[in-house]
Motif scaffolding. Structure first.
Motif, PDB file in Angstrom:
ATOM      1  N   GLU A 199     -38.689 -38.993   6.155  1.00 12.02           N
ATOM      2  CA  GLU A 199     -39.769 -39.962   6.043  1.00 12.02           C
ATOM      3  C   GLU A 199     -40.285 -40.381   7.419  1.00 12.02           C
ATOM      4  O   GLU A 199     -41.483 -40.558   7.613  1.00 12.02           O
ATOM      5  CB  GLU A 199     -39.326 -41.185   5.245  1.00 12.02           C
ATOM      6  CG  GLU A 199     -39.243 -40.915   3.770  1.00 12.02           C
ATOM      7  CD  GLU A 199     -38.929 -42.150   2.951  1.00 12.02           C
ATOM      8  OE1 GLU A 199     -38.970 -43.267   3.486  1.00 12.02           O
ATOM      9  OE2 GLU A 199     -38.650 -41.980   1.753  1.00 12.02           O
ATOM     10  N   GLU A 200     -39.382 -40.524   8.370  1.00 14.46           N
ATOM     11  CA  GLU A 200     -39.810 -40.879   9.722  1.00 14.46           C
ATOM     12  C   GLU A 200     -40.654 -39.757  10.326  1.00 14.46           C
ATOM     13  O   GLU A 200     -41.676 -40.016  10.969  1.00 14.46           O
ATOM     14  CB  GLU A 200     -38.605 -41.180  10.615  1.00 14.46           C
ATOM     15  CG  GLU A 200     -39.006 -41.716  11.976  1.00 14.46           C
ATOM     16  CD  GLU A 200     -37.851 -42.334  12.720  1.00 14.46           C
ATOM     17  OE1 GLU A 200     -37.484 -41.782  13.777  1.00 14.46           O
ATOM     18  OE2 GLU A 200     -37.330 -43.374  12.266  1.00 14.46           O
ATOM     19  N   ASP A 205     -36.396 -28.390   8.500  1.00 16.62           N
ATOM     20  CA  ASP A 205     -34.941 -28.301   8.329  1.00 16.62           C
ATOM     21  C   ASP A 205     -34.280 -29.627   7.982  1.00 16.62           C
ATOM     22  O   ASP A 205     -33.061 -29.724   7.982  1.00 16.62           O
ATOM     23  CB  ASP A 205     -34.298 -27.750   9.611  1.00 16.62           C
ATOM     24  CG  ASP A 205     -34.718 -26.321   9.900  1.00 16.62           C
ATOM     25  OD1 ASP A 205     -34.951 -25.571   8.933  1.00 16.62           O
ATOM     26  OD2 ASP A 205     -34.827 -25.970  11.090  1.00 16.62           O
ATOM     27  N   THR A 206     -35.069 -30.657   7.716  1.00 11.79           N
ATOM     28  CA  THR A 206     -34.521 -31.988   7.442  1.00 11.79           C
ATOM     29  C   THR A 206     -34.520 -32.246   5.940  1.00 11.79           C
ATOM     30  O   THR A 206     -35.563 -32.133   5.299  1.00 11.79           O
ATOM     31  CB  THR A 206     -35.348 -33.076   8.161  1.00 11.79           C
ATOM     32  OG1 THR A 206     -35.340 -32.798   9.575  1.00 11.79           O
ATOM     33  CG2 THR A 206     -34.778 -34.456   7.922  1.00 11.79           C
ATOM     34  N   LEU A 208     -36.390 -45.245  14.368  1.00  8.96           N
ATOM     35  CA  LEU A 208     -34.943 -45.304  14.476  1.00  8.96           C
ATOM     36  C   LEU A 208     -34.309 -43.961  14.820  1.00  8.96           C
ATOM     37  O   LEU A 208     -33.420 -43.883  15.648  1.00  8.96           O
ATOM     38  CB  LEU A 208     -34.370 -45.812  13.144  1.00  8.96           C
ATOM     39  CG  LEU A 208     -32.869 -45.962  13.028  1.00  8.96           C
ATOM     40  CD1 LEU A 208     -32.361 -46.989  14.025  1.00  8.96           C
ATOM     41  CD2 LEU A 208     -32.502 -46.392  11.620  1.00  8.96           C
ATOM     42  N   TYR A 209     -34.777 -42.888  14.201  1.00  7.47           N
ATOM     43  CA  TYR A 209     -34.101 -41.601  14.340  1.00  7.47           C
ATOM     44  C   TYR A 209     -34.652 -40.726  15.461  1.00  7.47           C
ATOM     45  O   TYR A 209     -33.925 -39.929  16.031  1.00  7.47           O
ATOM     46  CB  TYR A 209     -34.170 -40.835  13.013  1.00  7.47           C
ATOM     47  CG  TYR A 209     -33.511 -41.596  11.891  1.00  7.47           C
ATOM     48  CD1 TYR A 209     -32.130 -41.741  11.847  1.00  7.47           C
ATOM     49  CD2 TYR A 209     -34.273 -42.207  10.900  1.00  7.47           C
ATOM     50  CE1 TYR A 209     -31.517 -42.459  10.843  1.00  7.47           C
ATOM     51  CE2 TYR A 209     -33.659 -42.925   9.884  1.00  7.47           C
ATOM     52  CZ  TYR A 209     -32.296 -43.053   9.859  1.00  7.47           C
ATOM     53  OH  TYR A 209     -31.690 -43.769   8.864  1.00  7.47           O
ATOM     54  N   VAL A 244     -42.036 -32.082  15.627  1.00  3.86           N
ATOM     55  CA  VAL A 244     -41.922 -32.842  14.373  1.00  3.86           C
ATOM     56  C   VAL A 244     -41.964 -31.883  13.192  1.00  3.86           C
ATOM     57  O   VAL A 244     -41.137 -31.969  12.275  1.00  3.86           O
ATOM     58  CB  VAL A 244     -43.041 -33.910  14.262  1.00  3.86           C
ATOM     59  CG1 VAL A 244     -43.173 -34.436  12.842  1.00  3.86           C
ATOM     60  CG2 VAL A 244     -42.797 -35.051  15.234  1.00  3.86           C
ATOM     61  N   LEU A 245     -42.918 -30.969  13.196  1.00  2.00           N
ATOM     62  CA  LEU A 245     -43.044 -30.019  12.089  1.00  2.00           C
ATOM     63  C   LEU A 245     -41.817 -29.121  11.985  1.00  2.00           C
ATOM     64  O   LEU A 245     -41.347 -28.834  10.879  1.00  2.00           O
ATOM     65  CB  LEU A 245     -44.318 -29.192  12.244  1.00  2.00           C
ATOM     66  CG  LEU A 245     -45.634 -29.966  12.169  1.00  2.00           C
ATOM     67  CD1 LEU A 245     -46.814 -29.027  12.374  1.00  2.00           C
ATOM     68  CD2 LEU A 245     -45.756 -30.745  10.874  1.00  2.00           C
TER      69      LEU A 245
END
Length: 133
Positions: A56-57, A48-49, A22-23, A42-43
């Protein structure tokens, strides 16, 4: 009425994507194709998420990359003190301990297949993370 239906769809299920992410659907396509640069993205995003669905995504994408490209997975994790996503089990493994155990074995085998001595610290860290959960 059409406007209400669109709002209801977005509120209940978000935007549908072809890959189910989704994101980060475009990033997911690249990661799932084995793109090491996309995995490093991704890393970087994960750092920063804040906790929640987006993180989780990203963890799910990281967990999938372990088996796709174990050496590149370890190389990207080498400078970190953690092993982001290696032990994350997504929704496919909820309430399915046999599937989770099988996936864990496959990830361990993938990581153990990496013989590059430079990656040994990351390999040990990630294997320990998998064994500890």
């Amino acid at each position: 009425m059409k406007k209400f239906a669109l709002i209801l769809v977005l509120a209940l299920g978000g935007c549908a994507t072809s890959n189910g992410y989704l994101y980060f659907p475009d990033l997911a396509d690249r990661v799932l194709a084995g793109d090491a640069h996309a995995f490093r993205q991704v890393l970087a995003l994960a750092a920063d998420t804040p906790p929640g669905e987006r993180l989780e995504e990203l963890a799910e994408l990281s967990s999938r990359f372990v088996r796709l490209s174990p050496a590149r997975f370890l190389r990207a994790q080498a400078a970190s003190s953690t092993c982001f996503g290696v032990s994350f089990m997504g929704p496919d493994y909820v309430d399915n301990p046999s599937a989770e155990a099988q996936e864990r074995k496959l990830r361990i085998a993938a990581l153990e297949s990496v013989s590059d001595p430079e990656l040994l610290p990351a390999k040990e860290r990630c294997l320990n993370d998998l064994a500890g959960t």
